[in-house]
Design a protein around this motif. Structure first.
Motif, PDB file in Angstrom:
ATOM      1  N   ASP A  71      22.759  35.387   3.273  1.00  0.00           N
ATOM      2  CA  ASP A  71      24.089  35.075   3.799  1.00  0.00           C
ATOM      3  C   ASP A  71      23.949  34.961   5.310  1.00  0.00           C
ATOM      4  O   ASP A  71      23.876  35.968   6.021  1.00  0.00           O
ATOM      5  N   CYS A  72      23.927  33.730   5.815  1.00  0.00           N
ATOM      6  CA  CYS A  72      23.493  33.487   7.198  1.00  0.00           C
ATOM      7  C   CYS A  72      24.637  33.415   8.205  1.00  0.00           C
ATOM      8  O   CYS A  72      24.399  33.092   9.380  1.00  0.00           O
ATOM      9  N   HIS A  73      25.889  33.740   7.789  1.00  0.00           N
ATOM     10  CA  HIS A  73      27.011  33.710   8.737  1.00  0.00           C
ATOM     11  C   HIS A  73      28.096  34.647   8.214  1.00  0.00           C
ATOM     12  O   HIS A  73      28.875  34.276   7.330  1.00  0.00           O
ATOM     13  N   THR A  74      28.147  35.871   8.756  1.00  0.00           N
ATOM     14  CA  THR A  74      29.218  36.795   8.382  1.00  0.00           C
ATOM     15  C   THR A  74      29.741  37.529   9.614  1.00  0.00           C
ATOM     16  O   THR A  74      29.058  37.648  10.628  1.00  0.00           O
ATOM     17  N   LEU A 315      24.581  27.265   3.367  1.00  0.00           N
ATOM     18  CA  LEU A 315      25.893  27.725   2.914  1.00  0.00           C
ATOM     19  C   LEU A 315      26.033  29.197   3.240  1.00  0.00           C
ATOM     20  O   LEU A 315      25.063  29.954   3.160  1.00  0.00           O
ATOM     21  N   SER A 316      27.250  29.626   3.566  1.00  0.00           N
ATOM     22  CA  SER A 316      27.457  31.040   3.847  1.00  0.00           C
ATOM     23  C   SER A 316      28.898  31.428   3.555  1.00  0.00           C
ATOM     24  O   SER A 316      29.765  30.577   3.377  1.00  0.00           O
ATOM     25  N   THR A 317      29.140  32.747   3.507  1.00  0.00           N
ATOM     26  CA  THR A 317      30.480  33.233   3.180  1.00  0.00           C
ATOM     27  C   THR A 317      31.448  33.144   4.347  1.00  0.00           C
ATOM     28  O   THR A 317      32.649  33.044   4.139  1.00  0.00           O
ATOM     29  N   ASP A 318      30.940  33.258   5.595  1.00  0.00           N
ATOM     30  CA  ASP A 318      31.817  33.426   6.755  1.00  0.00           C
ATOM     31  C   ASP A 318      32.707  34.657   6.558  1.00  0.00           C
ATOM     32  O   ASP A 318      33.843  34.690   7.035  1.00  0.00           O
ATOM     33  N   SER A 324      38.263  33.971   5.880  1.00  0.00           N
ATOM     34  CA  SER A 324      37.402  33.955   4.691  1.00  0.00           C
ATOM     35  C   SER A 324      37.123  35.387   4.232  1.00  0.00           C
ATOM     36  O   SER A 324      35.996  35.875   4.311  1.00  0.00           O
ATOM     37  N   PRO A 325      38.143  36.078   3.715  1.00  0.00           N
ATOM     38  CA  PRO A 325      37.947  37.460   3.255  1.00  0.00           C
ATOM     39  C   PRO A 325      37.305  37.499   1.873  1.00  0.00           C
ATOM     40  O   PRO A 325      37.854  38.066   0.913  1.00  0.00           O
ATOM     41  N   LEU A 326      36.140  36.875   1.754  1.00  0.00           N
ATOM     42  CA  LEU A 326      35.508  36.611   0.465  1.00  0.00           C
ATOM     43  C   LEU A 326      34.058  37.091   0.494  1.00  0.00           C
ATOM     44  O   LEU A 326      33.202  36.437   1.081  1.00  0.00           O
ATOM     45  N   LEU A 329      28.713  35.344  -2.029  1.00  0.00           N
ATOM     46  CA  LEU A 329      27.920  34.168  -1.684  1.00  0.00           C
ATOM     47  C   LEU A 329      27.788  33.237  -2.883  1.00  0.00           C
ATOM     48  O   LEU A 329      27.720  32.015  -2.732  1.00  0.00           O
ATOM     49  N   ARG A 330      27.780  33.797  -4.082  1.00  0.00           N
ATOM     50  CA  ARG A 330      27.746  32.961  -5.282  1.00  0.00           C
ATOM     51  C   ARG A 330      29.002  32.091  -5.376  1.00  0.00           C
ATOM     52  O   ARG A 330      28.941  30.935  -5.802  1.00  0.00           O
ATOM     53  N   LEU A 331      30.144  32.638  -5.013  1.00  0.00           N
ATOM     54  CA  LEU A 331      31.369  31.844  -4.999  1.00  0.00           C
ATOM     55  C   LEU A 331      31.250  30.697  -4.005  1.00  0.00           C
ATOM     56  O   LEU A 331      31.734  29.583  -4.263  1.00  0.00           O
ATOM     57  N   MET A 332      30.595  30.938  -2.874  1.00  0.00           N
ATOM     58  CA  MET A 332      30.396  29.868  -1.894  1.00  0.00           C
ATOM     59  C   MET A 332      29.514  28.759  -2.471  1.00  0.00           C
ATOM     60  O   MET A 332      29.711  27.577  -2.161  1.00  0.00           O
TER      61      MET A 332
END
Length: 409
Positions: A71-74, A315-318, A324-326, A329-332
């Protein structure tokens, strides 16, 4: 390969994500993987396994093995929540309007400044654990909710503390240039001075930041102001990343790419000229479908143009409290396919090989091959396509951190 290894994994289907191996996933059927310490020392068809004496043997029972997800952006470390803004957006109020009224990012700044380091750690744990349970083995965590020296360093120290207490690899980015703090209202240049003369040097001195990030937008900072932050980061020998072209076209993506940025993130409003610069520089475009979804945006990143130009797409969750309170990462991966038109194999590359590149970690993670870290996930599935397709029920059977593995009960 030596005659001994710590762990030998056999009877797996390996989705290596190695572009040198033919096929969308770089798949090797009936594979074996030999691990010593935290490194892969051999990988290939089981029938070609060299003679070796492993300390332990693990039977993968024909399941699929992938690289650990990245996850490269949180923005995982923060105080409070912004559920009230969620209701207001549903009522028609825009993100920009809330930000200009002193809510948005600044609401989280107030909560984060007021919270102790112990409280921030406690609040961050379930977010990190949710990602880890999905097979995420590397997570980038940004600051940016402190906006002063003390609170920015507090966030970064908590991120480092999480990395000490969990087997995951934590990568940090100093995002002090996230928003203008209220005490610097109408004095943006002075706040950039503070970032460049105090916050970034202090974060570098304590080795709290692996990179420097910034938010270049009409509600953030100008290209000229971000260029000052870029120059400071370069003087401190810190890689750069940038939130760019999310709400408007600013030219920040091209500016950062020409400066050697690891990634430009969001990129909904990126132009053809910007894309050409990214392709030339090798900078990764990080797509953040969670923010697109949460903000009810209609402008999508130009995936077809990025793909045609050969730009690497991660791709990342942010993961953050506002847009993006999510914590999935699979959802992304699913959103990246459903909203942005990625293929399932592009989505998996986006959270493994390409995400590693966005963090400057291509030499150690994101692909299964000898010499890489043995961060790996074993999945009870028939095809890697299921990772972007089936959300919730499909969970890792085992997560490997080197020669140690955790059963995901």
């Amino acid at each position: 390969m030596t005659e001994r290894c710590n762990l030998l994994i056999t009877n797996v289907q390996a989705a290596t994500m190695d572009p040198s191996i033919p096929g969308a996933y770089g798949a090797i059927t009936d594979a074996a993987v030999a691990i010593t310490g935290d490194k892969i020392v051999w990988l290939g068809p089981r029938g070609k396994l060299p003679k070796c004496t492993p300390d332990r043997v693990y039977d993968g029972e024909g399941q699929w093995l992938t690289p650990g997800l990245i996850d490269c952006h949180t923005h995982l470390v923060y105080g409070g929540h912004r559920a009230g803004e969620f209701s207001r957006r549903l009522g028609g109020e825009s993100y920009e309007d809330m930000a200009l009224a002193g809510d948005g990012i600044l609401a989280t700044v107030r909560a984060t400044r007021a919270a102790s380091a112990e409280t921030l750690y406690r609040l961050a744990k379930p977010r990190l654990e949710a990602l880890a349970a999905e097979g995420v083995t590397t997570i980038e965590i940004k600051s940016g909710y402190g906006l002063n020296l003390e609170a920015e360093l507090k966030q970064l120290r908590v991120a480092r503390q999480l990395g000490q207490h969990y087997p995951l690899n934590i990568v940090t980015s100093c995002l002090a240039a996230h928003a203008l703090p209220p005490e610097y209202d109408d004095r943006a240049e002075e706040y950039i001075d503070l970032i460049c003369t105090e916050i970034l040097p202090a974060a570098a001195k304590e080795q709290l930041a692996d990179a420097v990030d910034m938010f270049c937008e009409s509600i953030g900072f100008s290209v000229a102001q971000c260029r000052r932050v870029v120059k400071c980061a370069q003087q401190l020998d810190l890689p750069i990343k940038i939130h760019a072209e999310q709400l408007t076209s600013t030219g920040a993506a091209a500016m950062a790419a020409m400066a050697g940025a690891l990634s430009v993130d969001h990129v909904e409003y990126i132009t053809d000229k910007d894309i050409a610069v990214l392709a030339e520089s090798g900078t990764t475009a990080v797509l953040l479908p969670g923010a697109y979804y949460t903000l009810h945006e209609t402008r999508m990143p130009p995936v077809d143009k990025l793909r045609a130009a050969g730009v690497t797409m991660a791709l990342s969750t942010d993961l953050n409290p506002g847009t993006s309170p999510l914590a999935s990462l699979r959802l992304m991966m699913n959103m990246g396919c459903q909203f942005f038109g990625l293929t399932p194999s592009e989505a998996l590359a986006g959270v493994t090989r390409s995400a590693a590149r966005a963090l400057g970690l291509s030499c150690s993670r994101g692909v299964l091959r000898p010499g890489m870290r043995a961060d790996m996930v074993l999945w009870p599935m028939d095809s890697p396509d299921q990772l972007a397709y089936e959300i919730g029920a499909l969970k890792p059977a085992e997560i490997f951190y080197g020669d140690n593995h955790v059963k995901n009960d």
